[in-house]
Motif scaffolding. Sequence first.
Motif, PDB file in Angstrom:
ATOM      1  N   TYR A 232      -2.661  11.543   0.363  1.00 62.27           N
ATOM      2  CA  TYR A 232      -2.470  12.358  -0.832  1.00 62.27           C
ATOM      3  C   TYR A 232      -1.112  13.056  -0.826  1.00 62.27           C
ATOM      4  N   ALA A 233      -0.593  13.343   0.362  1.00 57.79           N
ATOM      5  CA  ALA A 233       0.754  13.903   0.427  1.00 57.79           C
ATOM      6  C   ALA A 233       1.777  12.886  -0.065  1.00 57.79           C
ATOM      7  N   GLU A 234       1.624  11.626   0.364  1.00 57.08           N
ATOM      8  CA  GLU A 234       2.542  10.569  -0.080  1.00 57.08           C
ATOM      9  C   GLU A 234       2.374  10.288  -1.562  1.00 57.08           C
ATOM     10  N   LEU A 235       1.119  10.349  -2.049  1.00 60.36           N
ATOM     11  CA  LEU A 235       0.890  10.138  -3.477  1.00 60.36           C
ATOM     12  C   LEU A 235       1.561  11.237  -4.292  1.00 60.36           C
ATOM     13  N   GLY A 236       1.471  12.465  -3.814  1.00 57.41           N
ATOM     14  CA  GLY A 236       2.132  13.570  -4.502  1.00 57.41           C
ATOM     15  C   GLY A 236       3.634  13.404  -4.515  1.00 57.41           C
ATOM     16  N   LEU A 237       4.199  12.912  -3.416  1.00 60.53           N
ATOM     17  CA  LEU A 237       5.646  12.682  -3.356  1.00 60.53           C
ATOM     18  C   LEU A 237       6.068  11.590  -4.331  1.00 60.53           C
ATOM     19  N   SER A 238       5.210  10.571  -4.524  1.00 63.43           N
ATOM     20  CA  SER A 238       5.554   9.489  -5.463  1.00 63.43           C
ATOM     21  C   SER A 238       5.529   9.974  -6.908  1.00 63.43           C
ATOM     22  N   LEU A 239       4.772  11.066  -7.178  1.00 58.14           N
ATOM     23  CA  LEU A 239       4.710  11.626  -8.534  1.00 58.14           C
ATOM     24  C   LEU A 239       5.709  12.760  -8.735  1.00 58.14           C
ATOM     25  N   LEU A 240       6.468  13.052  -7.702  1.00 61.77           N
ATOM     26  CA  LEU A 240       7.355  14.209  -7.715  1.00 61.77           C
ATOM     27  C   LEU A 240       8.479  14.060  -8.729  1.00 61.77           C
ATOM     28  N   THR A 241       8.781  15.153  -9.424  1.00 62.02           N
ATOM     29  CA  THR A 241       9.934  15.193 -10.320  1.00 62.02           C
ATOM     30  C   THR A 241      11.001  16.082  -9.700  1.00 62.02           C
ATOM     31  N   SER A 242      12.200  16.017 -10.251  1.00 58.90           N
ATOM     32  CA  SER A 242      13.326  16.763  -9.669  1.00 58.90           C
ATOM     33  C   SER A 242      13.121  18.273  -9.728  1.00 58.90           C
ATOM     34  N   LYS A 243      12.345  18.762 -10.706  1.00 61.49           N
ATOM     35  CA  LYS A 243      12.152  20.208 -10.871  1.00 61.49           C
ATOM     36  C   LYS A 243      10.846  20.708 -10.241  1.00 61.49           C
ATOM     37  N   ASP A 244      10.123  19.826  -9.579  1.00 58.91           N
ATOM     38  CA  ASP A 244       8.829  20.217  -9.022  1.00 58.91           C
ATOM     39  C   ASP A 244       9.037  21.011  -7.729  1.00 58.91           C
ATOM     40  N   PRO A 245       8.455  22.206  -7.599  1.00 60.72           N
ATOM     41  CA  PRO A 245       8.648  23.057  -6.405  1.00 60.72           C
ATOM     42  C   PRO A 245       7.767  22.649  -5.222  1.00 60.72           C
ATOM     43  N   ASN A 246       6.880  21.644  -5.422  1.00 63.22           N
ATOM     44  CA  ASN A 246       5.937  21.286  -4.369  1.00 63.22           C
ATOM     45  C   ASN A 246       6.481  20.237  -3.410  1.00 63.22           C
ATOM     46  N   GLY A 247       7.708  19.806  -3.617  1.00 56.79           N
ATOM     47  CA  GLY A 247       8.250  18.717  -2.819  1.00 56.79           C
ATOM     48  C   GLY A 247       8.302  19.021  -1.333  1.00 56.79           C
ATOM     49  N   ASP A 248       8.841  20.195  -0.970  1.00 54.87           N
ATOM     50  CA  ASP A 248       8.983  20.543   0.449  1.00 54.87           C
ATOM     51  C   ASP A 248       7.627  20.657   1.131  1.00 54.87           C
ATOM     52  N   LYS A 249       6.651  21.268   0.435  1.00 55.64           N
ATOM     53  CA  LYS A 249       5.327  21.423   1.029  1.00 55.64           C
ATOM     54  C   LYS A 249       4.678  20.057   1.278  1.00 55.64           C
ATOM     55  N   LEU A 250       4.837  19.157   0.316  1.00 56.60           N
ATOM     56  CA  LEU A 250       4.250  17.828   0.460  1.00 56.60           C
ATOM     57  C   LEU A 250       4.893  17.062   1.613  1.00 56.60           C
ATOM     58  N   LYS A 251       6.230  17.210   1.746  1.00 46.96           N
ATOM     59  CA  LYS A 251       6.916  16.523   2.843  1.00 46.96           C
ATOM     60  C   LYS A 251       6.450  17.061   4.197  1.00 46.96           C
ATOM     61  N   GLN A 252       6.277  18.373   4.288  1.00 43.58           N
ATOM     62  CA  GLN A 252       5.810  18.973   5.537  1.00 43.58           C
ATOM     63  C   GLN A 252       4.398  18.499   5.875  1.00 43.58           C
ATOM     64  N   LEU A 253       3.531  18.474   4.870  1.00 41.79           N
ATOM     65  CA  LEU A 253       2.167  18.013   5.100  1.00 41.79           C
ATOM     66  C   LEU A 253       2.130  16.552   5.506  1.00 41.79           C
ATOM     67  N   SER A 254       2.942  15.738   4.830  1.00 44.30           N
ATOM     68  CA  SER A 254       2.980  14.310   5.140  1.00 44.30           C
ATOM     69  C   SER A 254       3.437  14.079   6.571  1.00 44.30           C
ATOM     70  N   THR A 255       4.499  14.801   6.973  1.00 43.88           N
ATOM     71  CA  THR A 255       5.029  14.645   8.329  1.00 43.88           C
ATOM     72  C   THR A 255       4.026  15.128   9.375  1.00 43.88           C
ATOM     73  N   ALA A 256       3.421  16.296   9.115  1.00 46.59           N
ATOM     74  CA  ALA A 256       2.462  16.857  10.075  1.00 46.59           C
ATOM     75  C   ALA A 256       1.243  15.953  10.228  1.00 46.59           C
ATOM     76  N   ALA A 257       0.738  15.420   9.096  1.00 42.90           N
ATOM     77  CA  ALA A 257      -0.422  14.527   9.148  1.00 42.90           C
ATOM     78  C   ALA A 257      -0.080  13.252   9.905  1.00 42.90           C
ATOM     79  N   TRP A 258       1.115  12.727   9.662  1.00 41.52           N
ATOM     80  CA  TRP A 258       1.533  11.494  10.338  1.00 41.52           C
ATOM     81  C   TRP A 258       1.705  11.731  11.837  1.00 41.52           C
ATOM     82  N   ASN A 259       2.278  12.878  12.200  1.00 44.93           N
ATOM     83  CA  ASN A 259       2.432  13.181  13.621  1.00 44.93           C
ATOM     84  C   ASN A 259       1.077  13.265  14.318  1.00 44.93           C
ATOM     85  N   ASN A 260       0.120  13.881  13.651  1.00 46.43           N
ATOM     86  CA  ASN A 260      -1.223  13.961  14.224  1.00 46.43           C
ATOM     87  C   ASN A 260      -1.864  12.579  14.349  1.00 46.43           C
ATOM     88  N   LEU A 261      -1.581  11.736  13.363  1.00 43.64           N
ATOM     89  CA  LEU A 261      -2.113  10.372  13.428  1.00 43.64           C
ATOM     90  C   LEU A 261      -1.586   9.630  14.654  1.00 43.64           C
TER      91      LEU A 261
END
Length: 613
Positions: A232-261
């Motif tokens: 869902y973090a990657e899905l959110g990043l694929s829907l991301l727009t240039s003005k969306d403030p959630n980009g950094d949070k999604l990237k952090q979640l995606s990286t943290a989830a992947w590291n745990n994997l």
Amino acid sequence: MKKILGISSIFIALGFIICLVCGFAIPLKVEVTQKASALYKFLQGVEYFLTYMPGLMLTGYVVSCMVHFGKNPEGSTDRFSAAMLNRFKQVMISALICTALLTLNIEVLNFLIVRKKNAVANQPKIVNEYIKVGNQLFENGYYDRAMRYADVALKLDPNSKEASVLLDKSDVELNRMNNSNFHFKLYQNANESLNNTTKAEIDKTKLLKTYECYQLAQQYYENEEWVNAHYYAELGLSLLTSKDPNGDKLKQLSTAAWNNLTENHLPGKNEYQKNFDKKYEGYLALVKKDDLKAYYIFKELYETSLELSKDPDVIFYLTIAENRVREKFFFIDETFEMESFEAYNDIYFSYDYADGSKDIIYFKGATVAGNTGKAIQYLRDVTVKTIGPNGKLYRTMTVPYAKMLPVDVKSLNSTTKMLMGINDSTKNIPYLMLCSVGRDNPSLSIKPVYEYADGKIENSPEFLLLPFSYDDFLMLENSINNPQEIPVITLKKLISKASTYGYSEQLYGQVFLNRIFYPIWLLIIFILTATLGWNNKVNANQYFKMTWVIWFPLFFILASAVYKVLMYVFNLMNYVFIGSTKNLLTACLFASGFYIVVFILSSIVFLARRSKE
């Protein structure tokens, strides 16, 4: 006029009765079900009647004119008399009625009866094919699909014992599979129970915003469900727009989830860990866009045990993988025994590109997928020959089956549309999937073969876009081999596009002229028939003799022969019109002028008749 129509109706009614008797008396040449036998014989009799209807109608018309004019010859001692003008009005009205009936026959009734007759004749064959396909699916373990085929066969023939047996044994096997697939949990903690896990809900309306994706990813992360959190973090990043403030949070979640994997991915020590490793491998394949590999991994997991078939992760990612696979491939078993249900055969056409190259496309058969309204079709034995701008063969592509569906032109970028020469007015174009794969077996795949002029052989690309309207494809499929059966308006469209797809405009132009001028040609024939009836009218005091009945069959044979000769002349004249002008509009103008002149001359000939003193 009433006497003309009355006597003609008697001939037509007698002909209809005789044709029906022949239809029931002549032995059937095809095998039909006992229930449909009477219907088929009735349709066969009606088909005989419609075939011989022109001869019957001309025979009745000439006899009725002979009788009517013989009983009422008064007032016609001079040419172009008022009495002959009144008779001409009667002839015109009755001729128009007869013309309308014959036109309705050739344009509508004959094709409807033939199609209905063929449908009745094909019903036993279709039932047998459904049973045959169902049994083969049953032998290969596809019990649910075998049951569907048996159910359809029973709807067509409720008395089919073979279909009932297939339905029963498929039902038994499905119940056995559902009730006997137990999996003993050797290693499982209380928190690892698969049955207690809630299935992830896929709600597309909630995934339209990146913030909602972030919330889901955060929720799964907190529950230590790393795969879903990363997805869902990657899905959110694929829907991301240039003005969306959630980009950094999604990237952090995606990286943290992947590291745990990756950190928690250890060699399997128990059954649960082994299954987790397989899920991890499948998810990794999805991330790398290796959708086919991911599909087979999750498919294998799904069929491993009853527990895994209810695992929300397996169900969720199997659905995603299968949807992605279906966008690129189709399953081999989709084409199983498809040839038996083909709607079209031997279709071929060509298309020229802007650079001077040309594709010549041919397929032996096409089957419409059920309940898709021709939106999905399976094309058998597809061959595409590409001719280069220099006029020489560039390559030949062959594939046993292709799956075709319409693709919205809006999904193509401007460069692709420009290179393919697709007009902006085009809404959908045909998209051909050329590669088929096994539904359960990764080793099964059928790919297209591209053989180039220099001897090189390749298997890609695995799809083909045809640069013209999907509606045009359906028109070609329906019309190319049967221009007599399509609506006149569709035939007119086909003529304007015939040269675009490698066909002669003159060929279909002649059929068009035949169909639009057939009524006026019939009108001319009936006026000349009325003239013949006047010239051979019976005496006013002459009574009907039974011996005349002996001559009626001869009249019918002569009328049918004359009709065929006149129709041959009609077709020949239209060929001359379209061939000499090479333009449909000009041909129509010339033909209109010619037939109007002939109509006027035939009318003058009738009006010029007179009685002897």
